[in-house]
Design a protein around this motif. Structure first.
Motif, PDB file in Angstrom:
ATOM      1  N   SER A 108       2.984  -6.441  -6.174  1.00 19.23           N
ATOM      2  CA  SER A 108       4.071  -6.402  -5.187  1.00 19.23           C
ATOM      3  C   SER A 108       3.836  -5.313  -4.146  1.00 19.23           C
ATOM      4  CB  SER A 108       5.422  -6.215  -5.878  1.00 19.23           C
ATOM      5  OG  SER A 108       5.550  -4.904  -6.392  1.00 19.23           O
ATOM      6  N   VAL A 109       3.182  -4.208  -4.532  1.00 18.66           N
ATOM      7  CA  VAL A 109       2.848  -3.162  -3.566  1.00 18.66           C
ATOM      8  C   VAL A 109       1.885  -3.713  -2.520  1.00 18.66           C
ATOM      9  CG1 VAL A 109       1.592  -0.978  -3.299  1.00 18.66           C
ATOM     10  CG2 VAL A 109       3.300  -1.212  -5.092  1.00 18.66           C
ATOM     11  N   PHE A 110       0.891  -4.469  -2.951  1.00 17.27           N
ATOM     12  CA  PHE A 110      -0.059  -5.068  -2.010  1.00 17.27           C
ATOM     13  C   PHE A 110       0.638  -6.051  -1.074  1.00 17.27           C
ATOM     14  CE2 PHE A 110      -3.314  -3.665  -5.067  1.00 17.27           C
ATOM     15  CZ  PHE A 110      -4.209  -3.078  -4.180  1.00 17.27           C
ATOM     16  N   LEU A 111       1.542  -6.860  -1.625  1.00 23.07           N
ATOM     17  CA  LEU A 111       2.250  -7.835  -0.783  1.00 23.07           C
ATOM     18  C   LEU A 111       3.192  -7.149   0.200  1.00 23.07           C
ATOM     19  CD1 LEU A 111       3.063 -10.573  -3.460  1.00 23.07           C
ATOM     20  CD2 LEU A 111       1.292 -10.633  -1.687  1.00 23.07           C
ATOM     21  N   ASP A 112       3.847  -6.078  -0.236  1.00 22.25           N
ATOM     22  CA  ASP A 112       4.776  -5.355   0.621  1.00 22.25           C
ATOM     23  C   ASP A 112       4.053  -4.553   1.700  1.00 22.25           C
ATOM     24  OD1 ASP A 112       7.447  -4.341   1.289  1.00 22.25           O
ATOM     25  OD2 ASP A 112       6.697  -2.418   0.501  1.00 22.25           O
ATOM     26  N   ALA A 113       2.816  -4.151   1.425  1.00 19.65           N
ATOM     27  CA  ALA A 113       2.081  -3.302   2.355  1.00 19.65           C
ATOM     28  C   ALA A 113       1.589  -4.057   3.581  1.00 19.65           C
ATOM     29  CB  ALA A 113       0.892  -2.661   1.651  1.00 19.65           C
ATOM     30  N   THR A 114       1.392  -5.345   3.465  1.00 18.63           N
ATOM     31  CA  THR A 114       0.843  -6.116   4.587  1.00 18.63           C
ATOM     32  C   THR A 114       1.719  -6.021   5.838  1.00 18.63           C
ATOM     33  OG1 THR A 114      -0.242  -7.596   3.034  1.00 18.63           O
ATOM     34  CG2 THR A 114      -0.011  -8.385   5.294  1.00 18.63           C
ATOM     35  N   PRO A 115       3.044  -6.279   5.741  1.00 19.19           N
ATOM     36  CA  PRO A 115       3.838  -6.121   6.964  1.00 19.19           C
ATOM     37  C   PRO A 115       3.986  -4.658   7.397  1.00 19.19           C
ATOM     38  CG  PRO A 115       5.227  -6.882   5.146  1.00 19.19           C
ATOM     39  CD  PRO A 115       3.824  -6.841   4.659  1.00 19.19           C
ATOM     40  N   ARG A 116       4.018  -3.731   6.463  1.00 18.80           N
ATOM     41  CA  ARG A 116       4.165  -2.306   6.812  1.00 18.80           C
ATOM     42  C   ARG A 116       2.931  -1.777   7.538  1.00 18.80           C
ATOM     43  NH1 ARG A 116       8.241   0.675   4.000  1.00 18.80           N
ATOM     44  NH2 ARG A 116       9.264  -0.588   2.434  1.00 18.80           N
TER      45      ARG A 116
END
Length: 147
Positions: A108-116
């Protein structure tokens, strides 16, 4: 990358610490052949699918509880876990579950980091470094909890 929120990494470190400490304590109390059997059963259940619905997670815990009951039941001397009880096999399964949930949080950290990060990929070194750093901070506290 360093500006990402640190709360998921704290959770990752805490879960991995719990997994290591509970696995070591339960591993000391279980007979040798039981450890890989319990771990393989848990991993084979948790790694079969990519989507983790609440029903699937509940089903995995139900199956794990059934395995613990089936393996620890009875008092025959030829059973692999005779005299061990239910607590230590359950703790061994929980130690694998803590590490599996930590892996889910990492994803989930990897998925959340893409837009950030505006389309840039998050470096795995950053995720593992922060996770390991918080694990090093949390692990002594977990040892204290289990003793």
């Amino acid at each position: 990358m360093l500006a990402l929120p640190k709360s998921p990494f704290i959770i990752i470190g805490f879960l991995e610490s719990l997994g290591v400490v509970s696995g070591m304590y339960s591993g000391a109390m279980l007979p040798g052949p039981a450890i890989p059997i319990l771990s393989q059963l848990v991993f084979s259940i948790l790694l079969l699918g990519r989507s983790y619905s609440l029903n699937r997670i509940a089903g995995c815990f139900l199956v794990a509880a059934g395995v613990v009951l089936a393996v620890a039941s009875g008092s025959d001397s030829d059973q692999i876990l005779s005299g061990v009880g239910i607590f230590w096999p359950a703790m061994m399964i929980a130690s694998s579950a803590f590490q599996a949930v930590a892996s889910i949080v990492k994803e989930s950290v990897f998925l959340d980091a893409t837009p950030r990060l505006k389309g840039k990929l998050l470096d795995i070194f950053v995720v593992n470094s922060f996770g390991s750093g918080f694990q090093a901070v949390m692990e002594p506290h977990c040892y204290i909890f289990f003793t």
